[in-house]
Design a protein around this motif. Structure first.
Motif, PDB file in Angstrom:
ATOM      1  N   LEU A  93       0.827  -1.208   0.000  1.00  0.00           N
ATOM      2  CA  LEU A  93       0.000   0.000   0.000  1.00  0.00           C
ATOM      3  C   LEU A  93       0.858   1.255   0.000  1.00  0.00           C
ATOM      4  O   LEU A  93       0.493   2.282  -0.586  1.00  0.00           O
ATOM      5  N   ASN A  94       2.014   1.182   0.657  1.00  0.00           N
ATOM      6  CA  ASN A  94       2.902   2.343   0.729  1.00  0.00           C
ATOM      7  C   ASN A  94       3.527   2.709  -0.604  1.00  0.00           C
ATOM      8  O   ASN A  94       4.113   3.784  -0.741  1.00  0.00           O
ATOM      9  N   LEU A  95       3.419   1.832  -1.592  1.00  0.00           N
ATOM     10  CA  LEU A  95       3.943   2.169  -2.913  1.00  0.00           C
ATOM     11  C   LEU A  95       3.194   3.352  -3.518  1.00  0.00           C
ATOM     12  O   LEU A  95       3.691   4.017  -4.423  1.00  0.00           O
ATOM     13  N   ASN A  96       2.000   3.620  -3.001  1.00  0.00           N
ATOM     14  CA  ASN A  96       1.245   4.790  -3.452  1.00  0.00           C
ATOM     15  C   ASN A  96       1.901   6.097  -3.015  1.00  0.00           C
ATOM     16  O   ASN A  96       1.534   7.167  -3.511  1.00  0.00           O
ATOM     17  N   ASN A  97       2.834   6.024  -2.067  1.00  0.00           N
ATOM     18  CA  ASN A  97       3.505   7.236  -1.600  1.00  0.00           C
ATOM     19  C   ASN A  97       4.149   8.001  -2.751  1.00  0.00           C
ATOM     20  O   ASN A  97       4.034   9.225  -2.843  1.00  0.00           O
ATOM     21  N   ALA A  98       4.863   7.276  -3.624  1.00  0.00           N
ATOM     22  CA  ALA A  98       5.558   7.942  -4.730  1.00  0.00           C
ATOM     23  C   ALA A  98       4.562   8.604  -5.686  1.00  0.00           C
ATOM     24  O   ALA A  98       4.781   9.733  -6.146  1.00  0.00           O
ATOM     25  N   LEU A  99       3.467   7.910  -5.973  1.00  0.00           N
ATOM     26  CA  LEU A  99       2.456   8.488  -6.863  1.00  0.00           C
ATOM     27  C   LEU A  99       1.819   9.720  -6.245  1.00  0.00           C
ATOM     28  O   LEU A  99       1.600  10.731  -6.924  1.00  0.00           O
ATOM     29  N   ASN A 100       1.535   9.645  -4.956  1.00  0.00           N
ATOM     30  CA  ASN A 100       0.925  10.791  -4.280  1.00  0.00           C
ATOM     31  C   ASN A 100       1.878  11.983  -4.272  1.00  0.00           C
ATOM     32  O   ASN A 100       1.459  13.132  -4.436  1.00  0.00           O
ATOM     33  N   ALA A 101       3.165  11.699  -4.098  1.00  0.00           N
ATOM     34  CA  ALA A 101       4.152  12.777  -4.134  1.00  0.00           C
ATOM     35  C   ALA A 101       4.222  13.420  -5.517  1.00  0.00           C
ATOM     36  O   ALA A 101       4.320  14.643  -5.652  1.00  0.00           O
TER      37      ALA A 101
END
Length: 216
Positions: A102-110
């Motif tokens: 789920l934390n892989l979304n961090n890069a997209l959100n950034a």
């Protein structure tokens, strides 16, 4: 020492540095947004935490187990008293890898530069998230690493990310509610000009892929 940092190797890094100290990996399963005037906003209904039990201490440290178990139980009880949903688990590794997906979304959100709900309202970002998580899940399976879902099963998250645009608002307002203020930690790091955790999130999947010779 309780390690709540994102990523899967942080507890091992601390253990290597601190030697005789007992380091327990933990998982934070909620989003917090740093607003103005030192206001930290919990962007979920229930702030869930997972603490590693002391069921698998190295033999050299088992003499301290009873006292440390009391400490883990005391921390869990105190966290629950003040409103967290803290759980003590024997095997936290699959939970850590489930959180990593789920934390892989961090890069997209950034990259999006907008709150998470706004980002996921755009089909292009949802499809990017879908392919990122699907690829990472395949890497974990090829490496025989088990992941455990936190809130929704990963297959349901992938289904949600591929929903047609008209169905998105219905799902987001009923099954998978996201606070309009929610921003993932990497976006908040960029906004405050801090170093990001990308090497411990997306970089972890790249590292595992290299180890098992699976392109990422």
């Amino acid at each position: 020492i309780f390690s709540f940092q994102n990523g899967v190797r942080n507890a091992r890094v601390l253990q290597d540095i601190l030697g005789d100290e007992v380091v327990l990996p933990c998982v934070v399963n909620f989003n917090t947004v740093w607003l103005e005037n030192s206001h930290f906003h919990c962007a979920v209904g229930v702030a869930s935490l997972y603490l590693k039990s002391l069921s698998t201490l190295p033999e050299s440290k088992t003499g301290r187990q009873d006292g440390l178990n009391l400490l883990v139980d005391a921390l869990s009880t105190r966290l629950n008293t003040v409103g967290f949903n803290a759980k003590v688990v024997d095997d936290i590794t699959p939970i850590i890898y489930g959180k990593l997906l789920l934390n892989l979304n961090n890069a997209l959100n950034a990259l999006s530069g907008v709150p998470l709900r706004t980002m996921l309202s755009q089909k292009a970002f949802r499809l990017c998230s879908y392919h990122t998580i699907k690829e990472a899940r395949n890497v974990l399976r090829r490496a025989k690493i088990q992941e455990k879902s936190l809130k929704l099963p990963i297959w349901m998250v992938l289904l949600f990310l591929r929903m047609p645009q008209w169905a998105f608002p219905v799902f987001m307002n009923t099954v998978y509610k996201i606070d309009p203020k929610a921003k993932l930690s990497m976006l908040q790091d960029l906004e405050r000009k801090r170093k990001t955790e990308i090497q411990h999130l997306c970089g972890e999947i790249v590292k595992i892929g290299k180890e098992i010779k699976v392109p990422t």
